[in-house]
Scaffold this motif. Structure first.
Motif, PDB file in Angstrom:
ATOM      1  N   PHE B  11      13.859  15.095  11.736  1.00  0.00           N
ATOM      2  CA  PHE B  11      15.052  14.368  12.181  1.00  0.00           C
ATOM      3  C   PHE B  11      16.197  15.351  12.072  1.00  0.00           C
ATOM      4  O   PHE B  11      16.647  15.660  10.973  1.00  0.00           O
ATOM      5  CB  PHE B  11      15.319  13.145  11.299  1.00  0.00           C
ATOM      6  CG  PHE B  11      14.296  12.053  11.454  1.00  0.00           C
ATOM      7  CD1 PHE B  11      14.278  11.259  12.603  1.00  0.00           C
ATOM      8  CD2 PHE B  11      13.353  11.802  10.470  1.00  0.00           C
ATOM      9  CE1 PHE B  11      13.346  10.242  12.755  1.00  0.00           C
ATOM     10  CE2 PHE B  11      12.419  10.789  10.612  1.00  0.00           C
ATOM     11  CZ  PHE B  11      12.416  10.010  11.759  1.00  0.00           C
ATOM     12  N   VAL B  16      10.590  16.088   8.035  1.00  0.00           N
ATOM     13  CA  VAL B  16      10.063  14.969   7.267  1.00  0.00           C
ATOM     14  C   VAL B  16       8.548  15.040   7.144  1.00  0.00           C
ATOM     15  O   VAL B  16       7.973  14.664   6.128  1.00  0.00           O
ATOM     16  CB  VAL B  16      10.495  13.653   7.943  1.00  0.00           C
ATOM     17  CG1 VAL B  16       9.835  12.456   7.286  1.00  0.00           C
ATOM     18  CG2 VAL B  16      12.009  13.502   7.875  1.00  0.00           C
ATOM     19  N   SER B  36       8.758   7.044  -2.387  1.00  0.00           N
ATOM     20  CA  SER B  36       9.713   6.703  -1.335  1.00  0.00           C
ATOM     21  C   SER B  36      10.280   7.965  -0.698  1.00  0.00           C
ATOM     22  O   SER B  36      10.602   8.921  -1.397  1.00  0.00           O
ATOM     23  CB  SER B  36      10.843   5.872  -1.940  1.00  0.00           C
ATOM     24  OG  SER B  36      11.727   5.481  -0.929  1.00  0.00           O
ATOM     25  N   GLY B  37      10.344   7.976   0.616  1.00  0.00           N
ATOM     26  CA  GLY B  37      10.898   9.120   1.327  1.00  0.00           C
ATOM     27  C   GLY B  37       9.904  10.230   1.566  1.00  0.00           C
ATOM     28  O   GLY B  37      10.254  11.291   2.096  1.00  0.00           O
ATOM     29  N   SER B  38       8.632  10.009   1.214  1.00  0.00           N
ATOM     30  CA  SER B  38       7.647  11.080   1.381  1.00  0.00           C
ATOM     31  C   SER B  38       7.165  11.212   2.817  1.00  0.00           C
ATOM     32  O   SER B  38       6.478  12.180   3.150  1.00  0.00           O
ATOM     33  CB  SER B  38       6.452  10.832   0.450  1.00  0.00           C
ATOM     34  OG  SER B  38       5.895   9.561   0.699  1.00  0.00           O
ATOM     35  N   GLY B  39       7.511  10.241   3.677  1.00  0.00           N
ATOM     36  CA  GLY B  39       7.152  10.342   5.091  1.00  0.00           C
ATOM     37  C   GLY B  39       6.014   9.430   5.514  1.00  0.00           C
ATOM     38  O   GLY B  39       5.486   9.570   6.620  1.00  0.00           O
ATOM     39  N   LYS B  40       5.655   8.463   4.677  1.00  0.00           N
ATOM     40  CA  LYS B  40       4.535   7.571   4.998  1.00  0.00           C
ATOM     41  C   LYS B  40       4.808   6.767   6.268  1.00  0.00           C
ATOM     42  O   LYS B  40       3.973   6.720   7.171  1.00  0.00           O
ATOM     43  CB  LYS B  40       4.277   6.597   3.829  1.00  0.00           C
ATOM     44  CG  LYS B  40       4.079   7.269   2.485  1.00  0.00           C
ATOM     45  CD  LYS B  40       3.784   6.260   1.398  1.00  0.00           C
ATOM     46  CE  LYS B  40       4.932   5.293   1.111  1.00  0.00           C
ATOM     47  NZ  LYS B  40       6.145   5.922   0.558  1.00  0.00           N
ATOM     48  N   SER B  41       5.983   6.137   6.317  1.00  0.00           N
ATOM     49  CA  SER B  41       6.304   5.327   7.497  1.00  0.00           C
ATOM     50  C   SER B  41       6.376   6.205   8.731  1.00  0.00           C
ATOM     51  O   SER B  41       5.874   5.839   9.805  1.00  0.00           O
ATOM     52  CB  SER B  41       7.648   4.623   7.313  1.00  0.00           C
ATOM     53  OG  SER B  41       7.582   3.720   6.252  1.00  0.00           O
ATOM     54  N   THR B  42       7.012   7.347   8.601  1.00  0.00           N
ATOM     55  CA  THR B  42       7.169   8.243   9.742  1.00  0.00           C
ATOM     56  C   THR B  42       5.801   8.662  10.278  1.00  0.00           C
ATOM     57  O   THR B  42       5.568   8.667  11.488  1.00  0.00           O
ATOM     58  CB  THR B  42       7.989   9.479   9.333  1.00  0.00           C
ATOM     59  OG1 THR B  42       9.200   9.047   8.723  1.00  0.00           O
ATOM     60  CG2 THR B  42       8.301  10.338  10.539  1.00  0.00           C
ATOM     61  N   GLU B 162       3.517  -1.066   4.670  1.00  0.00           N
ATOM     62  CA  GLU B 162       3.922  -1.876   3.514  1.00  0.00           C
ATOM     63  C   GLU B 162       4.021  -3.360   3.870  1.00  0.00           C
ATOM     64  O   GLU B 162       5.079  -3.967   3.712  1.00  0.00           O
ATOM     65  CB  GLU B 162       5.254  -1.364   2.959  1.00  0.00           C
ATOM     66  CG  GLU B 162       5.188   0.116   2.588  1.00  0.00           C
ATOM     67  CD  GLU B 162       6.262   0.517   1.578  1.00  0.00           C
ATOM     68  OE1 GLU B 162       6.606  -0.326   0.747  1.00  0.00           O
ATOM     69  OE2 GLU B 162       6.716   1.663   1.642  1.00  0.00           O
TER      70      GLU B 162
END
Ligand SMILES: Nc1ncnc2c1ncn2[C@@H]1O[C@H](COP(=O)(O)OP(=O)(O)OP(=O)(O)O)[C@@H](O)[C@H]1O
Ligand SMILES: [Mg+2]
Lengths: 218, 240
Positions: B11, B16, B36-42, B162
């Motif tokens: 980004f 990411v 959190s913020g490790s890039g799982k969703s991305t 999640e």
């Protein structure tokens, strides 16, 4: 201040005609303005900066200059340029439409952008195209949120349509001015005009609040 | 089924995802965990191109979705997604939520779509809510409707981001139950979750992500009981 009822009676038919034209001008303005505003709003939302720029300029111009200036320009310069002559009613409708389109474009944009982006993502993740997602998911929700500001714009338009009297479109305010010119009276014509505008705007806001309540419970 | 090769995602200047390589076989359930913020969703969103891919390739059943010529809408019908925030369409009834995409995308008749939707609602235990609006449902019910909606397109792969994180604790079970059932039926699934019990019970493999990288990857038992990397150990000691 003694009111001369007889001249009011004499002008009643003219006020009635003027009121009808005021309603007509405002209706035409809001209808054309809504269609134009949708396109301009979508245009401004385009990702390509070059393509969206003209729409941004349009909105800035019409929101950043007085409507009085706009109606003079359109009546004396723009309409004659295309038709070779002037036409007060056409100029009034054109001005109200172009002006409200700028405000409505922003109402559309704000309405669409107020919808959570998860809605678009959910629709797209199901395989729907951008257009399908807009049409079935985003716009129906956005329209509901746009009704209050759109109603507001309609009320503003009814009031601003009085500027058409300055290019001699025979709407409500025009007949008020005509009455002052003929009898050198000020209270009768302008109080009457004010009351009629008030009836128009209050009825409209009544209808709108009913509509909002009905949509809210749906 | 899913093949992710050298996937990178930035980004702006924020990288990411840094070189992700994953293969998910047919009928496999892969659980993704990480801070959190490790890039799982991305990572998940790159698999159906909700995020544009900066570099690398993602193949869905052999089709390279990063290829500009690929019809992404067609690929997305094969890949269902369930979101943390449900993202149901609030202006449509439960049944209409489920019928919309089949009717629009597949030109399924209303009759056919309704029949299928009722079947799916029965499967997630919400047949009686068909005519309700999403706002009247509990979180757990919403998520089950969202799963039914995704299943209506008959996807070959399901992505879950999640799915139980926004739920009250007493509703987590009913959603996990539906997911377990899906896994049992042989659905290929990639699930981002903090539910370690679910990972152990139905996960074939667990991937631990941190800082945009896959740090460790193993069967649930091996990864939870004998983590190799310090970062995995540190993370697990916090969540287990
Ligand atoms: N649309 C975006 N624009 C800019 N940065 C983003 C965007 N989406 C995610 N990021 C950044 O990417 C990084 C990874 O985000 P991501 O949502 O993938 O993490 P996550 O592992 O899912 O975290 P969480 O457990 O909190 O959901 C974060 O630093 C986040 O700030
Ligand atoms: Mg996330």
């Amino acid at each position: 201040m003694d009111i001369q009822w007889d001249i009011l009676a004499e002008y009643a038919p003219f006020f009635l005609k003027g009121t009808l034209l005021t309603i007509g001008l405002s209706l035409a303005g809001i209808l054309i303005g809504t269609v134009l505003g949708l396109f301009i709003g979508l245009g401004k939302m385009m990702k390509n900066k070059f393509l969206s720029l003209p729409f941004g300029i349009y909105i800035t111009f019409f929101r950043g200059t007085p409507m009085l200036v706009q109606i003079m320009l359109i009546h004396f310069a723009v309409v004659p340029l295309f038709t070779g002559g002037t036409n007060a009613i056409a100029a009034a409708i054109l001005t109200l439409s172009l002006n409200s389109a700028a405000y409505i474009a922003e109402i559309f944009r704000a309405g669409i952008q107020s919808i959570d982006k998860g809605q678009m993502e959910a629709a797209r993740s199901l395989g729907m195209t951008h257009v399908q997602a807009m049409r079935h998911v985003i716009l129906p929700q956005a329209f509901k949120r746009m009704i209050p500001p759109l109603g507001n714009e309609f009320i503003v338009l009814i009031k601003e349509s009085s500027l058409a009297s300055l290019v001699a479109a025979p709407e409500l305010m025009y007949w008020g001015r005509a009455m002052q010119g003929q009898y050198f009276r000020v209270w009768e014509p302008y109080i009457t005009a004010a009351l009629i505008y008030l009836v128009l705007t209050l009825s409209l806001s009544f209808i709108l609040s009913r509509l909002e309540r009905r949509l809210a419970t749906e | 089924m899913i093949e992710v090769k050298n996937l990178k995602k930035s980004f702006g200047t924020n990288e990411v995802l840094k070189d992700i390589n994953v293969t998910v076989k047919s009928q496999e359930v892969v659980v993704v965990i990480g801070p959190s913020g490790s890039g799982k969703s991305t990572f998940l969103r790159c698999i159906n191109l909700l995020e544009s891919i900066t570099d690398g390739h993602v193949y869905i059943e052999g089709i390279d979705i990063t290829d500009k010529k690929t019809d992404i809408n067609k690929v997305r019908t094969e890949v269902g997604m369930v979101f943390q925030q449900f993202n149901l369409f609030p202006h449509k009834k439960v049944i209409e939520n489920i019928m919309l995409a089949p009717m629009q995308v597949r030109n399924t008749s209303a009759e056919e779509a309704r029949k299928k939707a009722l079947e799916l609602l029965r499967k997630v235990g919400l047949e009686d809510k068909a005519e309700a609006f999403p706002d009247s449902l509990s979180g757990g019910q919403k998520q089950r409707v969202a799963i039914a909606r995704a299943l209506a397109m008959e996807p070959k792969i399901m992505l879950f981001d999640e799915p139980t994180s926004a739920l009250d604790p007493e509703m987590v079970g009913e959603v996990l139950e539906v997911m377990k059932q899906l896994a049992k039926e042989g659905m290929t699934m990639v699930v981002v979750t903090h539910e370690m019990g679910f990972a152990k019970e139905v996960g074939d493999r667990v991937i631990f992500m941190d800082g945009g990288l896959i740090v460790e990857e193993n069967t649930p038992i091996e990864l939870f009981d004998h983590p190799k990397e310090d970062r995995t150990k540190a993370f697990l000691s916090k969540v287990l």
